[in-house]
Design a protein around this motif. Structure first.
Motif, PDB file in Angstrom:
ATOM      1  N   ASP A 291       0.812  -1.221   0.000  1.00 38.47           N
ATOM      2  CA  ASP A 291       0.000   0.000   0.000  1.00 38.47           C
ATOM      3  C   ASP A 291       0.841   1.266   0.000  1.00 38.47           C
ATOM      4  O   ASP A 291       0.318   2.350  -0.246  1.00 38.47           O
ATOM      5  N   GLY A 292       2.117   1.169   0.297  1.00 41.27           N
ATOM      6  CA  GLY A 292       2.932   2.371   0.445  1.00 41.27           C
ATOM      7  C   GLY A 292       2.967   2.799   1.899  1.00 41.27           C
ATOM      8  O   GLY A 292       2.883   1.976   2.821  1.00 41.27           O
ATOM      9  N   LYS A 293       3.080   4.106   2.136  1.00 45.60           N
ATOM     10  CA  LYS A 293       3.197   4.619   3.498  1.00 45.60           C
ATOM     11  C   LYS A 293       1.955   4.286   4.309  1.00 45.60           C
ATOM     12  O   LYS A 293       0.832   4.492   3.856  1.00 45.60           O
ATOM     13  N   PRO A 294       2.140   3.779   5.548  1.00 48.24           N
ATOM     14  CA  PRO A 294       0.982   3.413   6.373  1.00 48.24           C
ATOM     15  C   PRO A 294       0.412   4.618   7.107  1.00 48.24           C
ATOM     16  O   PRO A 294       0.918   5.736   7.025  1.00 48.24           O
ATOM     17  N   ASN A 295      -0.683   4.371   7.828  1.00 44.62           N
ATOM     18  CA  ASN A 295      -1.321   5.364   8.713  1.00 44.62           C
ATOM     19  C   ASN A 295      -1.794   6.591   7.941  1.00 44.62           C
ATOM     20  O   ASN A 295      -1.625   7.720   8.366  1.00 44.62           O
ATOM     21  N   ARG A 296      -2.405   6.332   6.766  1.00 47.09           N
ATOM     22  CA  ARG A 296      -2.918   7.398   5.909  1.00 47.09           C
ATOM     23  C   ARG A 296      -4.439   7.304   5.776  1.00 47.09           C
ATOM     24  O   ARG A 296      -5.013   6.228   5.909  1.00 47.09           O
ATOM     25  N   VAL A 297      -5.038   8.453   5.490  1.00 47.31           N
ATOM     26  CA  VAL A 297      -6.463   8.508   5.152  1.00 47.31           C
ATOM     27  C   VAL A 297      -6.573   8.930   3.692  1.00 47.31           C
ATOM     28  O   VAL A 297      -6.084  10.000   3.313  1.00 47.31           O
ATOM     29  N   THR A 298      -7.198   8.089   2.878  1.00 49.87           N
ATOM     30  CA  THR A 298      -7.449   8.410   1.473  1.00 49.87           C
ATOM     31  C   THR A 298      -8.863   8.956   1.359  1.00 49.87           C
ATOM     32  O   THR A 298      -9.828   8.247   1.645  1.00 49.87           O
ATOM     33  N   SER A 299      -8.978  10.212   0.948  1.00 55.88           N
ATOM     34  CA  SER A 299     -10.292  10.877   0.878  1.00 55.88           C
ATOM     35  C   SER A 299     -10.761  10.921  -0.564  1.00 55.88           C
ATOM     36  O   SER A 299     -10.013  11.300  -1.466  1.00 55.88           O
ATOM     37  N   MET A 300     -12.026  10.555  -0.777  1.00 54.90           N
ATOM     38  CA  MET A 300     -12.560  10.541  -2.136  1.00 54.90           C
ATOM     39  C   MET A 300     -14.025  10.939  -2.151  1.00 54.90           C
ATOM     40  O   MET A 300     -14.704  10.921  -1.124  1.00 54.90           O
ATOM     41  N   ARG A 301     -14.479  11.280  -3.327  1.00 52.91           N
ATOM     42  CA  ARG A 301     -15.876  11.646  -3.539  1.00 52.91           C
ATOM     43  C   ARG A 301     -16.291  11.172  -4.927  1.00 52.91           C
ATOM     44  O   ARG A 301     -15.550  10.492  -5.624  1.00 52.91           O
ATOM     45  N   GLY A 302     -17.498  11.549  -5.351  1.00 55.36           N
ATOM     46  CA  GLY A 302     -17.969  11.281  -6.703  1.00 55.36           C
ATOM     47  C   GLY A 302     -17.937   9.812  -7.051  1.00 55.36           C
ATOM     48  O   GLY A 302     -18.382   8.951  -6.281  1.00 55.36           O
ATOM     49  N   ASN A 303     -17.409   9.498  -8.235  1.00 54.04           N
ATOM     50  CA  ASN A 303     -17.304   8.102  -8.659  1.00 54.04           C
ATOM     51  C   ASN A 303     -16.000   7.495  -8.138  1.00 54.04           C
ATOM     52  O   ASN A 303     -15.243   6.892  -8.880  1.00 54.04           O
ATOM     53  N   ARG A 304     -15.788   7.704  -6.828  1.00 52.22           N
ATOM     54  CA  ARG A 304     -14.620   7.196  -6.087  1.00 52.22           C
ATOM     55  C   ARG A 304     -13.315   7.761  -6.627  1.00 52.22           C
ATOM     56  O   ARG A 304     -12.333   7.045  -6.822  1.00 52.22           O
ATOM     57  N   MET A 305     -13.306   9.046  -6.873  1.00 50.67           N
ATOM     58  CA  MET A 305     -12.104   9.737  -7.309  1.00 50.67           C
ATOM     59  C   MET A 305     -11.284  10.123  -6.085  1.00 50.67           C
ATOM     60  O   MET A 305     -11.772  10.801  -5.192  1.00 50.67           O
ATOM     61  N   THR A 306     -10.021   9.684  -6.043  1.00 49.42           N
ATOM     62  CA  THR A 306      -9.138  10.047  -4.947  1.00 49.42           C
ATOM     63  C   THR A 306      -8.785  11.525  -5.051  1.00 49.42           C
ATOM     64  O   THR A 306      -8.246  11.970  -6.062  1.00 49.42           O
ATOM     65  N   VAL A 307      -9.106  12.284  -4.005  1.00 54.32           N
ATOM     66  CA  VAL A 307      -8.799  13.708  -3.985  1.00 54.32           C
ATOM     67  C   VAL A 307      -7.491  13.953  -3.244  1.00 54.32           C
ATOM     68  O   VAL A 307      -6.617  14.669  -3.722  1.00 54.32           O
ATOM     69  N   LYS A 308      -7.330  13.350  -2.079  1.00 53.60           N
ATOM     70  CA  LYS A 308      -6.111  13.587  -1.310  1.00 53.60           C
ATOM     71  C   LYS A 308      -5.811  12.394  -0.423  1.00 53.60           C
ATOM     72  O   LYS A 308      -6.690  11.588  -0.107  1.00 53.60           O
ATOM     73  N   VAL A 309      -4.553  12.282  -0.033  1.00 51.89           N
ATOM     74  CA  VAL A 309      -4.101  11.266   0.920  1.00 51.89           C
ATOM     75  C   VAL A 309      -3.342  11.999   2.012  1.00 51.89           C
ATOM     76  O   VAL A 309      -2.359  12.697   1.740  1.00 51.89           O
ATOM     77  N   GLY A 310      -3.794  11.879   3.252  1.00 55.48           N
ATOM     78  CA  GLY A 310      -3.170  12.596   4.359  1.00 55.48           C
ATOM     79  C   GLY A 310      -2.848  11.678   5.521  1.00 55.48           C
ATOM     80  O   GLY A 310      -3.414  10.599   5.663  1.00 55.48           O
ATOM     81  N   TRP A 311      -1.927  12.106   6.336  1.00 59.81           N
ATOM     82  CA  TRP A 311      -1.540  11.334   7.508  1.00 59.81           C
ATOM     83  C   TRP A 311      -2.435  11.702   8.677  1.00 59.81           C
ATOM     84  O   TRP A 311      -3.092  12.740   8.687  1.00 59.81           O
ATOM     85  N   VAL A 312      -2.441  10.836   9.673  1.00 60.39           N
ATOM     86  CA  VAL A 312      -3.262  11.045  10.869  1.00 60.39           C
ATOM     87  C   VAL A 312      -2.340  11.467  12.009  1.00 60.39           C
ATOM     88  O   VAL A 312      -1.518  10.672  12.477  1.00 60.39           O
ATOM     89  N   PRO A 313      -2.429  12.704  12.494  1.00 60.65           N
ATOM     90  CA  PRO A 313      -1.544  13.159  13.573  1.00 60.65           C
ATOM     91  C   PRO A 313      -2.004  12.629  14.932  1.00 60.65           C
ATOM     92  O   PRO A 313      -3.153  12.218  15.110  1.00 60.65           O
ATOM     93  N   GLY A 314      -1.075  12.649  15.888  1.00 64.31           N
ATOM     94  CA  GLY A 314      -1.420  12.322  17.268  1.00 64.31           C
ATOM     95  C   GLY A 314      -1.678  10.869  17.545  1.00 64.31           C
ATOM     96  O   GLY A 314      -2.398  10.543  18.499  1.00 64.31           O
ATOM     97  N   LEU A 315      -1.106   9.959  16.758  1.00 62.02           N
ATOM     98  CA  LEU A 315      -1.310   8.534  17.011  1.00 62.02           C
ATOM     99  C   LEU A 315      -0.469   8.095  18.202  1.00 62.02           C
ATOM    100  O   LEU A 315       0.700   8.476  18.320  1.00 62.02           O
ATOM    101  N   PRO A 316      -1.014   7.282  19.097  1.00 60.89           N
ATOM    102  CA  PRO A 316      -0.233   6.801  20.243  1.00 60.89           C
ATOM    103  C   PRO A 316       0.924   5.914  19.790  1.00 60.89           C
ATOM    104  O   PRO A 316       0.862   5.273  18.738  1.00 60.89           O
ATOM    105  N   VAL A 317       1.984   5.902  20.574  1.00 63.97           N
ATOM    106  CA  VAL A 317       3.111   5.021  20.298  1.00 63.97           C
ATOM    107  C   VAL A 317       2.638   3.572  20.355  1.00 63.97           C
ATOM    108  O   VAL A 317       1.887   3.181  21.245  1.00 63.97           O
TER     109      VAL A 317
END
Length: 700
Positions: free
Chosen positions: A459-485
């Motif tokens: 999948d590539g880099k872990p701990n990401r959120v892939t955001s999409m809309r419409g006909n499942r078009m990927t708009v952005k991929v962002g990381w999730v801050p503040g994850l516990p160790v």
């Protein structure tokens, strides 16, 4: 095609009136009129005389699948220079994109997906790289009337500006190396280039106009009409040929509608100025200006010679990019000569196309439950008609296994509330308060879907959120801050708008809102002028709230359960220590820390607010990097912005603008806010780049 409309078309193209034809075949004008209106049909002996008058054979009249040889010739028709002396030195829309096949794959495939015709079936997209040389290249140049184009290319290549230099490089590559790369994009089960040559419709939007987006569905990816410009941006010669099979008849026909468009800068050829674009087609006998060309209905042999043959009569369009190149593949390629495209570049372009399709459209290629995939995509490569890399179909389960598993579980209805074992997909919803248009009232509360599952290496880099809309078009991929160790690696997917499913409340309203928040690249949600005009200046805060809620839900779904320690064991552990003498382990010199992730928003005062995560190599905690904020501009040096606030968040402290890391830290997080007084333009009209500046004195 019926005989009457076909005959009317031949007379029109031949500039022959009904009376002229009647005189040539020895009949009355009324008889010809009756044939054209369908009130009568000519006898066989009369058809022979009609064929002779039109300069064609009986087979052409009986099949009526092509125009007669008496039609006006197919050639290049260039737009004359402006009478007021205005000059355009290139298509500005094409400058919005790099000559990158990954960008092309994203934009062109999304356009095909937006034009899916039969919604019960997937749209099929095939990319074909075809390298021509020798006799095959010579025949192709003859077919596109290269000798007529060459004076225009030579005049354009002499100009010392971006488009001129690109054209000069394309000509050198073709002549010096006897080589030309064609890149064809075929889509099937798409609408095709329907509509009149000039009136509003899909054909005119692609062939005639700039910044015209004729999207047929509310959940379409684009809204600026820029995506089609990637076709011409990918051509060193600015040349694209098109063959379209229409989903609805035009002039009584649907198959083999051809046109070519050439985008060149202003130029002067043989003392005459030319404005820029040119079209490969038939002159329009109805046009006031003889320099106007229209599409034509070609025969199968002509289509084959232009490398535009389609495999079936299914509606859709084939785009042939002539002189295709990919700057990024050259950077990744050979070390032999950085200035020359190497022989194997089509191989790298092939693999980059596959990677781009898998990364951007894995969701559209995923089916589940009663839903079929929305898209099928493949890539193949030829050399002089011989396949050198077999056709490969993109499999989302290979390219994005975790994300595909998450979406498929959602479509199958097999998600769970919490992750308790491997392979599960947890689901939750988050609110998006859609504002009313022009700031009036509320558009309703949409419930976007959040999916979380364990990550896999592919999948590539872990701990990401892939955001999409419409006909499942990927708009952005962002990381999730503040994850516990100790958080287990995961992948998350946010389905918003129409992507959230048919049952999601206020999906259409959310779709329109999110679409308005995207820039021309459609790669993020945030403040845009469109959003301000349609909703309100503060509407973007709803998107910031969606991001915050999504990250919170993801952190909750991936949180490790709290385990109670055994009291006796804990007391015993405190009394124990590792014996022996500790010996320092020698370490190699560590490289500098790197900026891994950046999350940014614009606050109410117009300042950029950023949160950044820094990755620290082993032994690299003694570096003292300085974060620098710069405006993202398309050309020239990036203006530097001052910080009004720069604070430590995790595993570091800020001293005199420099980041000091905690000993032994592997990651650190800081937060900064730019000083609005140092912005040369408002933040809503710019992008932001954050760099870590280090030098020899930056290390303790």
């Amino acid at each position: 095609m019926d005989f009457g409309p076909w005959l009317a078309r031949q007379l029109k193209q031949s500039s022959m009136s009904q009376a002229d034809l009647a005189q040539r075949i020895g009949l009355t004008r009324a008889a010809v009129s009756a044939w054209i209106t369908g009130r009568a049909t000519p006898r066989e002996e009369t058809i022979n005389r009609i064929a002779e008058a039109l300069g064609t054979d009986l087979g052409t009249i009986h099949t009526r699948t092509t125009d007669t040889l008496a039609g006006l010739p197919v050639s290049w028709y260039h737009r004359p220079g402006h009478a007021d002396g205005g000059r355009e030195f290139g298509n500005a829309a094409a400058f919005a994109f790099e000559a990158d096949v990954e960008v092309l794959a994203r934009e062109a495939t999304q356009n095909s997906l937006d034009e899916r015709f039969d919604l019960a079936q997937p749209v099929r997209v095939r990319y074909t790289l075809h390298e021509l040389s020798g006799e095959a290249l010579s025949r192709f140049r003859d077919e596109i009337r290269w000798d007529d184009l060459l004076p225009h290319y030579e005049a354009a290549a002499e100009q010392d500006q971006k488009v001129g230099r690109m054209i000069a490089a394309g000509l050198r590559d073709m002549y010096d190396r006897d080589r030309l790369v064609l890149l064809r994009i075929d889509d099937y089960n798409a609408s095709g280039l329907t509509g009149d040559d000039y009136e509003t419709g899909r054909f005119a939007a692609v062939v005639r106009r700039q910044l015209d987006s004729q999207k047929s569905v509310s959940g379409a990816g684009g809204s600026y009409g820029l995506g089609k410009a990637t076709l011409w941006a990918t051509s060193r010669l600015g040349l694209v040929l098109m063959n379209s099979t229409l989903s609805e008849p035009h002039e009584g026909r649907t198959e083999r509608r051809l046109i070519g468009r050439l985008d060149l800068p202003w130029r002067e050829v043989r003392g005459k100025p030319w404005a820029g674009p040119a079209w490969f087609g038939r002159p329009d006998p109805d046009a006031d200006n003889v320099e106007v060309a229209r599409s034509w209905w070609a025969d199968e042999e002509s289509v084959e010679r232009l490398y535009l043959s389609r495999e079936s009569a299914e509606p859709g369009t084939s785009f042939l990019i002539v002189g295709a190149h990919d700057v990024a593949s050259l950077v990744e390629g050979t070390e032999r000569n950085d200035d020359v495209e190497d022989d194997d570049s089509v191989h790298r372009m092939h693999h980059r196309l596959l990677e781009a399709l898998g990364r951007n459209f894995w969701a559209a290629m995923t089916g589940g439950g009663t839903q079929r995939p929305l898209l099928e995509a493949s890539v193949r490569t030829l050399r002089n008609g011989v396949e050198i890399i077999p056709e490969a179909r993109v499999d989302p389960r290979v390219t994005q296994p975790s994300r595909t598993r998450a979406l498929q579980a959602f479509l199958d209805g097999t998600t769970v509330e919490r992750l308790t074992e491997s392979g599960q997909v947890a689901m939750a919803t988050v609110p998006l308060g859609v504002p009313g248009l022009a700031g009036r009232g509320s558009g309703g509360e949409h419930r976007a879907v959040v999916l979380v599952t364990e990550a896999e290496d592919a999948d590539g880099k872990p701990n990401r959120v892939t955001s999409m809309r419409g006909n499942r078009m990927t708009v952005k991929v962002g990381w999730v801050p503040g994850l516990p160790v100790g958080t287990n690696a995961f992948q998350a997917v946010l389905l918003a708008g129409n992507a959230a499913g048919d049952d999601a409340p206020f999906a259409d309203e959310a779709e329109a809102f999110l679409r308005a928040s995207e820039p021309p690249e459609h790669d993020k949600w945030g403040q845009t002028e469109e959003l301000r005009m349609l909703y309100s200046p503060s509407a973007y805060r709803r998107i910031a709230a969606l991001t915050t809620q999504t990250n919170k839900v993801v952190r909750d779904l991936v949180a490790l359960p709290t385990k109670k320690r055994n009291g006796g064991s804990e007391r015993l552990r405190k009394r124990l220590a590792v014996g022996g003498r500790k010996t320092a382990r020698p370490t190699a010199a560590a490289g500098p820390p790197t900026l891994e992730e950046l999350d940014a928003r614009i606050d109410g005062a117009g300042a950029w607010c950023v949160t950044a995560e820094v990755r620290i190599p082993v032994g690299g905690d003694s570096w003292r990097p300085t974060p620098v904020a710069k405006l993202d501009v398309r050309s020239g040096p990036r203006p530097i912005l001052a910080w009004s606030e720069l604070v430590a968040v995790y595993n570091c402290e800020v001293v005199d603008g420099a980041i000091h890391f905690a000993p032994g830290a592997r990651t650190a997080t800081f937060r900064g806010t730019t000083d609005v007084s140092t912005h040369p333009v408002r933040a809503v009209f710019s992008g932001l780049v954050v760099e870590l500046r280090t030098d020899k004195g930056g290390r303790a």
